[in-house]
Motif scaffolding. Structure first.
Motif, PDB file in Angstrom:
ATOM      1  N   PRO A 185     -37.316  46.456  11.409  1.00 38.39           N
ATOM      2  CA  PRO A 185     -35.991  45.861  11.194  1.00 38.39           C
ATOM      3  C   PRO A 185     -35.828  45.370   9.756  1.00 38.39           C
ATOM      4  CG  PRO A 185     -37.421  44.311  12.328  1.00 38.39           C
ATOM      5  CD  PRO A 185     -38.215  45.568  12.170  1.00 38.39           C
ATOM      6  N   VAL A 186     -34.625  45.563   9.212  1.00 34.41           N
ATOM      7  CA  VAL A 186     -34.285  45.092   7.870  1.00 34.41           C
ATOM      8  C   VAL A 186     -32.855  44.549   7.900  1.00 34.41           C
ATOM      9  CG1 VAL A 186     -35.852  46.717   6.706  1.00 34.41           C
ATOM     10  CG2 VAL A 186     -33.463  47.387   7.106  1.00 34.41           C
ATOM     11  N   HIS A 187     -32.391  44.089   6.737  1.00 29.70           N
ATOM     12  CA  HIS A 187     -30.996  43.635   6.572  1.00 29.70           C
ATOM     13  C   HIS A 187     -30.688  42.447   7.487  1.00 29.70           C
ATOM     14  CE1 HIS A 187     -26.624  43.938   5.915  1.00 29.70           C
ATOM     15  NE2 HIS A 187     -26.906  44.749   4.909  1.00 29.70           N
ATOM     16  N   TYR A 188     -31.504  41.416   7.382  1.00 28.81           N
ATOM     17  CA  TYR A 188     -31.288  40.187   8.155  1.00 28.81           C
ATOM     18  C   TYR A 188     -31.825  38.998   7.363  1.00 28.81           C
ATOM     19  CZ  TYR A 188     -36.261  40.524   9.340  1.00 28.81           C
ATOM     20  OH  TYR A 188     -37.632  40.606   9.260  1.00 28.81           O
ATOM     21  N   ASN A 189     -31.248  37.818   7.615  1.00 32.06           N
ATOM     22  CA  ASN A 189     -31.715  36.537   7.063  1.00 32.06           C
ATOM     23  C   ASN A 189     -31.589  36.429   5.544  1.00 32.06           C
ATOM     24  OD1 ASN A 189     -32.315  35.997   9.700  1.00 32.06           O
ATOM     25  ND2 ASN A 189     -34.507  35.691   9.406  1.00 32.06           N
ATOM     26  N   THR A 190     -30.849  37.317   4.908  1.00 30.81           N
ATOM     27  CA  THR A 190     -30.623  37.183   3.468  1.00 30.81           C
ATOM     28  C   THR A 190     -29.637  36.060   3.191  1.00 30.81           C
ATOM     29  OG1 THR A 190     -30.857  39.597   3.381  1.00 30.81           O
ATOM     30  CG2 THR A 190     -30.119  38.481   1.368  1.00 30.81           C
ATOM     31  N   TRP A 191     -28.602  35.975   4.033  1.00 31.84           N
ATOM     32  CA  TRP A 191     -27.601  34.916   3.966  1.00 31.84           C
ATOM     33  C   TRP A 191     -27.327  34.436   5.382  1.00 31.84           C
ATOM     34  CZ3 TRP A 191     -26.412  39.800   1.640  1.00 31.84           C
ATOM     35  CH2 TRP A 191     -26.614  39.829   0.257  1.00 31.84           C
ATOM     36  N   PRO A 192     -26.761  33.225   5.536  1.00 33.80           N
ATOM     37  CA  PRO A 192     -26.521  32.696   6.891  1.00 33.80           C
ATOM     38  C   PRO A 192     -25.726  33.629   7.793  1.00 33.80           C
ATOM     39  CG  PRO A 192     -26.277  30.945   5.281  1.00 33.80           C
ATOM     40  CD  PRO A 192     -26.469  32.218   4.495  1.00 33.80           C
ATOM     41  N   VAL A 193     -24.786  34.393   7.242  1.00 30.78           N
ATOM     42  CA  VAL A 193     -23.931  35.238   8.078  1.00 30.78           C
ATOM     43  C   VAL A 193     -24.723  36.338   8.779  1.00 30.78           C
ATOM     44  CG1 VAL A 193     -23.268  36.881   6.260  1.00 30.78           C
ATOM     45  CG2 VAL A 193     -21.666  36.375   8.133  1.00 30.78           C
ATOM     46  N   ILE A 194     -25.900  36.687   8.276  1.00 32.36           N
ATOM     47  CA  ILE A 194     -26.718  37.715   8.940  1.00 32.36           C
ATOM     48  C   ILE A 194     -28.066  37.151   9.407  1.00 32.36           C
ATOM     49  CG2 ILE A 194     -25.590  39.687   7.865  1.00 32.36           C
ATOM     50  CD1 ILE A 194     -27.978  39.861   5.908  1.00 32.36           C
ATOM     51  N   ASN A 195     -28.121  35.845   9.638  1.00 32.21           N
ATOM     52  CA  ASN A 195     -29.347  35.262  10.185  1.00 32.21           C
ATOM     53  C   ASN A 195     -29.582  35.754  11.609  1.00 32.21           C
ATOM     54  OD1 ASN A 195     -29.939  33.867   7.880  1.00 32.21           O
ATOM     55  ND2 ASN A 195     -29.408  31.838   8.686  1.00 32.21           N
ATOM     56  N   GLN A 196     -30.811  36.159  11.896  1.00 34.48           N
ATOM     57  CA  GLN A 196     -31.157  36.660  13.223  1.00 34.48           C
ATOM     58  C   GLN A 196     -32.584  36.244  13.586  1.00 34.48           C
ATOM     59  OE1 GLN A 196     -29.238  38.268  15.398  1.00 34.48           O
ATOM     60  NE2 GLN A 196     -27.479  38.365  14.023  1.00 34.48           N
ATOM     61  N   ASP A 197     -32.824  36.116  14.881  1.00 32.97           N
ATOM     62  CA  ASP A 197     -34.173  35.882  15.390  1.00 32.97           C
ATOM     63  C   ASP A 197     -34.829  37.254  15.564  1.00 32.97           C
ATOM     64  OD1 ASP A 197     -36.491  35.311  16.729  1.00 32.97           O
ATOM     65  OD2 ASP A 197     -35.545  34.243  18.390  1.00 32.97           O
ATOM     66  N   VAL A 198     -35.510  37.704  14.528  1.00 34.89           N
ATOM     67  CA  VAL A 198     -36.040  39.063  14.545  1.00 34.89           C
ATOM     68  C   VAL A 198     -37.151  39.227  15.581  1.00 34.89           C
ATOM     69  CG1 VAL A 198     -37.786  38.769  12.739  1.00 34.89           C
ATOM     70  CG2 VAL A 198     -36.651  40.974  13.018  1.00 34.89           C
ATOM     71  N   ARG A 199     -37.801  38.143  15.955  1.00 38.31           N
ATOM     72  CA  ARG A 199     -38.828  38.246  17.002  1.00 38.31           C
ATOM     73  C   ARG A 199     -38.184  38.554  18.356  1.00 38.31           C
ATOM     74  NH1 ARG A 199     -43.505  37.464  14.842  1.00 38.31           N
ATOM     75  NH2 ARG A 199     -43.691  36.230  12.930  1.00 38.31           N
ATOM     76  N   HIS A 200     -36.972  38.069  18.553  1.00 34.94           N
ATOM     77  CA  HIS A 200     -36.243  38.440  19.765  1.00 34.94           C
ATOM     78  C   HIS A 200     -35.903  39.932  19.729  1.00 34.94           C
ATOM     79  CE1 HIS A 200     -33.755  38.180  23.275  1.00 34.94           C
ATOM     80  NE2 HIS A 200     -32.643  38.462  22.610  1.00 34.94           N
ATOM     81  N   TYR A 201     -35.575  40.436  18.542  1.00 36.12           N
ATOM     82  CA  TYR A 201     -35.330  41.880  18.428  1.00 36.12           C
ATOM     83  C   TYR A 201     -36.571  42.670  18.841  1.00 36.12           C
ATOM     84  CZ  TYR A 201     -34.528  46.511  16.643  1.00 36.12           C
ATOM     85  OH  TYR A 201     -34.408  47.885  16.556  1.00 36.12           O
TER      86      TYR A 201
END
Length: 224
Positions: A185-201
């Motif tokens: 997975p990429v393109h996450y958590n760079t800014w608040p609008v794309i914050n994600q719990d990648v471990r859930h992914y």
């Protein structure tokens, strides 16, 4: 052996020991960048589209390193405006290009392009005996199944940040359609609008598919 080094956001380097292929080198202005633009080495630069967080420093890196740019003609035209005379390999959707490290095939992406007349794209990258799909920025679309059917994918590098691209659930479905053995997975958590719990992914994708999900932190390297 191919190494995947994650530089943050959607930027990463593939290195087969002889050739360095960097994708979407957004480093300057990237709060998650693990390397400075001036320190990057590259032989080829693949660009998925012209938004600033993907086109990034591509022309300047190409000028300094002598790397060749690969992308949609309209996107490469923007690079030429910034730094004239760069080595370029223009492509379009469905096309393939043979290069010294192997081959790249340009695939559809469902996303805006960032330049009039252009389209967003992804790539299947054949390097070091592996087939690696980089989706670029995209929504989920059913033709991902065709991408996986045409190429027996070893790795799929997928955006998961939501808002501008697929979110966690859609990216898990994308992994299912692509039938890749591994997902990054990429393109996450760079800014608040794309914050994600990648471990859930990782949890939902590994529950839905046979794929192994690799969470690679910016600056870290995965041996593929």
């Amino acid at each position: 052996m191919v190494s995947f080094t994650y530089y943050g956001h959607a930027c990463f380097l593939l290195d087969d020991g002889q050739h360095k292929v960097i994708c979407d080198p957004f480093l300057t202005g990237n709060p998650k960048a693990a390397v400075k633009m001036e320190d990057v080495e590259a032989d080829y630069i693949l660009i998925s589209h012209a938004h600033g967080d993907h086109l990034g420093d591509a022309p300047e890196i190409a000028a300094r390193t002598g790397a060749a740019l690969v992308g949609i003609p309209e996107v490469l035209g923007l690079c030429e405006e910034r730094v004239p005379g760069l080595k370029q390999f223009p492509m379009n959707l469905g096309g393939s290009l043979t290069l010294p490290f192997g081959k790249v095939r340009m695939t559809l992406a469902q996303h805006s392009s960032g330049v009039p007349g252009g389209v967003a794209c992804g790539y299947v990258i054949y390097i070091g005996g592996l087939k690696i799909y980089f989706a670029g920025d995209t929504a989920l679309f059913t033709d991902m199944q065709l991408i996986g059917k045409k190429d027996d994918l070893d790795y799929a590098i997928l955006p998961v940040g939501d808002n501008y691209t697929m979110g966690l659930e859609d990216a898990a479905l994308a992994a299912q359609l692509l039938n890749a053995r591994h997902v990054i997975p990429v393109h996450y958590n760079t800014w608040p609008v794309i914050n994600q719990d990648v471990r859930h992914y990782k949890e939902i994708t590994e529950a839905l598919t046979p794929a192994e999900v690799h969470i690679v932190e910016p600056g870290a390297t995965l041996k593929m």
